[in-house]
Design a protein around this motif. Structure first.
Motif, PDB file in Angstrom:
ATOM      1  N   LYS A   1       5.200  29.403 -43.010  1.00 16.54           N
ATOM      2  CA  LYS A   1       5.500  28.675 -44.489  1.00 16.54           C
ATOM      3  C   LYS A   1       4.356  29.536 -45.190  1.00 16.54           C
ATOM      4  O   LYS A   1       3.663  28.763 -45.697  1.00 16.54           O
ATOM      5  N   GLN A   2       4.616  30.875 -45.591  1.00 16.02           N
ATOM      6  CA  GLN A   2       3.529  31.457 -45.897  1.00 16.02           C
ATOM      7  C   GLN A   2       3.436  31.566 -47.621  1.00 16.02           C
ATOM      8  O   GLN A   2       4.521  31.108 -48.283  1.00 16.02           O
ATOM      9  N   ASP A   3       2.250  31.918 -48.071  1.00 15.47           N
ATOM     10  CA  ASP A   3       2.155  31.697 -49.626  1.00 15.47           C
ATOM     11  C   ASP A   3       2.627  33.269 -49.863  1.00 15.47           C
ATOM     12  O   ASP A   3       3.179  33.289 -50.922  1.00 15.47           O
ATOM     13  N   SER A   4       2.541  34.444 -49.213  1.00 15.99           N
ATOM     14  CA  SER A   4       3.170  35.351 -49.495  1.00 15.99           C
ATOM     15  C   SER A   4       3.530  36.222 -48.323  1.00 15.99           C
ATOM     16  O   SER A   4       3.015  35.907 -47.165  1.00 15.99           O
ATOM     17  N   LEU A   5       4.437  37.071 -48.129  1.00 20.50           N
ATOM     18  CA  LEU A   5       4.847  37.973 -47.017  1.00 20.50           C
ATOM     19  C   LEU A   5       4.918  39.248 -47.173  1.00 20.50           C
ATOM     20  O   LEU A   5       5.373  39.731 -48.140  1.00 20.50           O
ATOM     21  N   LEU A   6       4.191  40.077 -46.253  1.00 22.80           N
ATOM     22  CA  LEU A   6       4.176  41.526 -46.385  1.00 22.80           C
ATOM     23  C   LEU A   6       4.775  41.848 -44.986  1.00 22.80           C
ATOM     24  O   LEU A   6       4.307  41.502 -43.827  1.00 22.80           O
ATOM     25  N   VAL A   7       5.885  42.668 -45.071  1.00 20.82           N
ATOM     26  CA  VAL A   7       6.472  43.211 -44.016  1.00 20.82           C
ATOM     27  C   VAL A   7       6.009  44.809 -43.889  1.00 20.82           C
ATOM     28  O   VAL A   7       6.325  45.508 -44.869  1.00 20.82           O
ATOM     29  N   ILE A   8       5.686  45.078 -42.449  1.00 21.42           N
ATOM     30  CA  ILE A   8       5.316  46.614 -42.350  1.00 21.42           C
ATOM     31  C   ILE A   8       6.298  46.943 -41.228  1.00 21.42           C
ATOM     32  O   ILE A   8       6.487  46.530 -40.137  1.00 21.42           O
ATOM     33  N   SER A   9       7.150  48.135 -41.532  1.00 21.51           N
ATOM     34  CA  SER A   9       8.260  48.468 -40.610  1.00 21.51           C
ATOM     35  C   SER A   9       8.497  49.995 -40.822  1.00 21.51           C
ATOM     36  O   SER A   9       8.027  50.690 -41.811  1.00 21.51           O
TER      37      SER A   9
ATOM     38  N   GLN B   1      14.582  50.132 -42.976  1.00 21.56           N
ATOM     39  CA  GLN B   1      14.506  49.568 -44.221  1.00 21.56           C
ATOM     40  C   GLN B   1      15.606  48.654 -44.546  1.00 21.56           C
ATOM     41  O   GLN B   1      15.568  47.461 -44.886  1.00 21.56           O
ATOM     42  N   LYS B   2      16.958  49.186 -44.394  1.00 23.81           N
ATOM     43  CA  LYS B   2      18.063  48.387 -44.940  1.00 23.81           C
ATOM     44  C   LYS B   2      18.000  47.101 -44.055  1.00 23.81           C
ATOM     45  O   LYS B   2      18.152  45.948 -44.655  1.00 23.81           O
ATOM     46  N   ILE B   3      18.010  47.091 -42.931  1.00 29.40           N
ATOM     47  CA  ILE B   3      18.100  46.054 -41.958  1.00 29.40           C
ATOM     48  C   ILE B   3      17.065  44.744 -42.033  1.00 29.40           C
ATOM     49  O   ILE B   3      17.323  43.718 -42.361  1.00 29.40           O
ATOM     50  N   VAL B   4      15.726  45.362 -42.417  1.00 31.02           N
ATOM     51  CA  VAL B   4      14.522  44.455 -42.536  1.00 31.02           C
ATOM     52  C   VAL B   4      14.734  43.746 -43.964  1.00 31.02           C
ATOM     53  O   VAL B   4      14.380  42.652 -44.153  1.00 31.02           O
ATOM     54  N   GLU B   5      15.143  44.593 -45.080  1.00 28.88           N
ATOM     55  CA  GLU B   5      15.242  44.125 -46.471  1.00 28.88           C
ATOM     56  C   GLU B   5      16.146  42.840 -46.325  1.00 28.88           C
ATOM     57  O   GLU B   5      16.278  41.917 -47.035  1.00 28.88           O
ATOM     58  N   ASP B   6      17.326  43.256 -45.654  1.00 28.21           N
ATOM     59  CA  ASP B   6      18.530  42.106 -45.558  1.00 28.21           C
ATOM     60  C   ASP B   6      18.277  41.090 -45.185  1.00 28.21           C
ATOM     61  O   ASP B   6      18.518  39.719 -45.437  1.00 28.21           O
ATOM     62  N   LEU B   7      17.151  40.971 -44.132  1.00 28.13           N
ATOM     63  CA  LEU B   7      16.589  39.721 -43.405  1.00 28.13           C
ATOM     64  C   LEU B   7      15.468  39.128 -44.081  1.00 28.13           C
ATOM     65  O   LEU B   7      15.215  38.019 -43.799  1.00 28.13           O
ATOM     66  N   SER B   8      14.959  39.809 -45.278  1.00 29.42           N
ATOM     67  CA  SER B   8      13.832  39.102 -45.740  1.00 29.42           C
ATOM     68  C   SER B   8      14.024  38.307 -46.961  1.00 29.42           C
ATOM     69  O   SER B   8      14.976  38.364 -47.696  1.00 29.42           O
ATOM     70  N   PRO B   9      13.235  37.206 -47.134  1.00 31.92           N
ATOM     71  CA  PRO B   9      13.189  36.368 -48.349  1.00 31.92           C
ATOM     72  C   PRO B   9      13.107  37.195 -49.486  1.00 31.92           C
ATOM     73  O   PRO B   9      12.333  38.448 -49.563  1.00 31.92           O
ATOM     74  N   ASN B  10      13.720  36.732 -50.662  1.00 27.67           N
ATOM     75  CA  ASN B  10      12.828  37.225 -51.838  1.00 27.67           C
ATOM     76  C   ASN B  10      11.555  37.366 -52.113  1.00 27.67           C
ATOM     77  O   ASN B  10      10.834  36.525 -51.447  1.00 27.67           O
ATOM     78  N   GLU B  11      10.805  38.320 -52.913  1.00 28.74           N
ATOM     79  CA  GLU B  11       9.578  38.079 -53.098  1.00 28.74           C
ATOM     80  C   GLU B  11       8.723  38.861 -51.908  1.00 28.74           C
ATOM     81  O   GLU B  11       7.410  38.753 -51.853  1.00 28.74           O
ATOM     82  N   THR B  12       9.449  39.140 -50.866  1.00 24.64           N
ATOM     83  CA  THR B  12       8.582  40.025 -49.844  1.00 24.64           C
ATOM     84  C   THR B  12       8.353  41.306 -50.126  1.00 24.64           C
ATOM     85  O   THR B  12       8.888  42.013 -50.949  1.00 24.64           O
ATOM     86  N   SER B  13       6.903  41.529 -49.637  1.00 20.74           N
ATOM     87  CA  SER B  13       6.549  43.116 -50.012  1.00 20.74           C
ATOM     88  C   SER B  13       6.534  43.853 -48.759  1.00 20.74           C
ATOM     89  O   SER B  13       6.729  43.103 -47.646  1.00 20.74           O
ATOM     90  N   PHE B  14       6.981  45.192 -48.974  1.00 24.75           N
ATOM     91  CA  PHE B  14       7.244  45.738 -47.903  1.00 24.75           C
ATOM     92  C   PHE B  14       6.230  47.097 -47.815  1.00 24.75           C
ATOM     93  O   PHE B  14       6.098  47.864 -48.956  1.00 24.75           O
ATOM     94  N   ILE B  15       5.871  47.625 -46.726  1.00 31.42           N
ATOM     95  CA  ILE B  15       5.213  48.847 -46.309  1.00 31.42           C
ATOM     96  C   ILE B  15       6.187  49.586 -45.439  1.00 31.42           C
ATOM     97  O   ILE B  15       6.428  49.270 -44.290  1.00 31.42           O
TER      98      ILE B  15
END
Lengths: 331, 331
Positions: free
Chosen positions: A44-52, A57-71
């Motif tokens: 239950k994070q305050d914020s979420l950063l995904v490094i992929s 990109q497509k598959i992980v964006e689809d699975l991530s909640p709104n407000e996720t940051s990505f690298i």
């Protein structure tokens, strides 16, 4: 607190189920959810950063909640660099919880308690690693020798006899690949023990563009960075490390044998993902990725049977480390 | 001499390789030829009559030489009726050599000698059957007890102990399903022992139209005919039968175990139709009908592995009679 999920790793040990196009963390292995999704939901994070990897990109964006940051990395440079990018992407005082995307954790209560404990150490400027109490003399993991929360030493993957001695000693933990620290703590320590990685990562990061909380790092830039694990680059060298023993029913699902252990079994000891028709079939792992195709069996036991669009894999349970050999033979 | 090839039989024992749409005789199992084609090529016939299910008309016409005659049944009525249709389709003095379409015969020299011997008896107005010297106590075949070329008795499929006693006695032969006689001899005998089958078949045959040497028999007509084997309807009752012992390296390929026996093996004892990638894999039968899909194996032995578009079958070698149970479970 900021959760950082690392989505690297090609997962050849679960070939042909896991492929470069769809690695392990994106497979719906439990509760019809991907391991990535389970990792997101667990925290239950305050914020979420995904490094992929950029290719996912497509598959992980689809699975991530709104407000996720990505690298997105166009090529992976191992965990030291990936975690440093996360730290550079954070405020100095942010507490980072670094997590692999493809592990299973079944005891959430204990897990949350471990996170709370780690947070305390992190606030006290420590690098925290999570140790899984060794259950059997596993030769596939690194070990952490500890005295309470203090680290005595990190151990490379041992041979079987050494692993048995670790198990007997009782104060050796599997290195789970989860970490917790303040961004500034990690930056300070990596500057000290791997200054070249720090310098190159900083250059690459500063060149990148951040659009809509998405950063893409170019292959030509990344290739200048030494590819090193956080363990080797920092944790094993720092005197500032704490270990939190984590009794959390953890599995890295690193082989078909560990998948079999984690799945529910039917009354014949079969772990079966998908319908199948069988006579006298016992203690098998059967995974069928082609829903329109039927798997039928008779008079077999202790087999691993995997069917995907690309390939069929059949082997003996208990020997699933050989999948890597099969994979290398194909390449 | 007229060769009559019987293409009935659905071959559930080789499911999923053999299906209703493409039964065993049309599979390219040896030398990239179908068993039907091998049967045609084995017999240098004066003329050829093929009796097939109507649903396989296209496939069997494509595989048959020019000048072949065909009788297509919309529904099979077993061998007594099929062979009678062949006899009605012939001149009285024609010698008919009746052959299943899905057996393997490897000793052609002996085979030809047996045919010559059978022809002599047929000219002398006998019903000739071919007996395969029993090799093992098989419980899946009927047996012929003989004294030289004279038949003492026909035996139904025995239990294991009885089969062992037959093997020990030495004068028991497997009933191969191959026959030889003049058309008029067979008609005379079936009139005597199964007059109802004779009457109904004659009616059905006389109603049919013969176009371009192709006769189609309608389901509604055929259903009036008692479905009976030639053995039960005629051979077991007639006093006019001779047996020709045939040492011809015969197999009815009636199971995956018998397929394994007939295939060439690699140095690890594996019989493999198609490429595969393996580690420590011994004495397996591996047939892959999907060329674009790879089968990979490790640390297994004595398995039957069959992959087709529809299904995967994995079972223990030596137990392949259970395929029929699997098939029935699916239906």
């Amino acid at each position: 607190m900021k959760t950082v999920i690392l989505c690297g790793g090609s997962g050849t040990r679960l070939w042909p189920l896991s492929t470069n196009e769809k690695p392990k963390q994106y497979l719906n292995l439990f509760d019809n959810q991907s391991l990535f999704t389970k990792t997101v939901l667990r925290n239950k994070q305050d914020s979420l950063l995904v490094i992929s990897n950029k290719s996912h990109q497509k598959i992980v964006e689809d699975l991530s909640p709104n407000e996720t940051s990505f690298i997105f990395e166009e090529i992976g440079r191992n965990t030291a660099a990936a975690i440093l990018f996360a730290a550079l992407n954070s405020r100095p005082e942010d507490i980072l919880l670094i997590l692999p995307s493809d592990h299973l954790i079944n005891n959430i209560e204990n897990y949350n308690a471990c996170i709370d404990k780690a947070k305390e150490f992190a606030l006290d400027d420590k690098l925290v690693t999570f140790g899984i109490k060794a259950q059997h003399p596993e030769t596939g993991y690194g070990y952490i020798e500890s005295n309470g929360n203090d680290v005595i030493s990190f151990k490379e993957k041992p041979d079987f006899e050494t692993a048995k001695s670790y198990l007997k000693a009782g104060n050796f933990y599997w290195n789970s690949g989860m970490f917790c620290f303040k961004a500034e703590t990690f930056i300070r320590e990596i500057k000290l023990f791997a200054p070249d990685i720090y310098e190159e990562c900083l250059k690459v990061y500063n060149k990148s563009e951040n659009t809509d909380q998405k950063i893409t790092l170019k292959k030509s830039d990344l290739l200048n960075i030494r590819s090193e694990s956080i363990d080797y680059a920092v944790m094993e060298k720092s005197k500032n490390v704490k270990v939190v023993p984590a009794d959390i029913e953890w599995s890295d699902l690193g082989s078909y044998d560990s998948l079999y252990d984690q799945f529910n079994k039917d009354q014949n000891g079969n772990a079966v993902l998908s319908e199948f028709i069988s006579l006298d079939t016992k203690n098998c792992l059967i995974i069928n990725d082609e829903k329109e195709k039927m798997i039928t069996t008779f008079d077999i036991e202790d087999l691993i049977i995997i069917n995907t669009e690309d390939a069929i894999l059949i082997g003996k349970r208990g020997q699933s480390q050989r999948v890597k050999e099969i994979y290398n033979k194909i390449k």
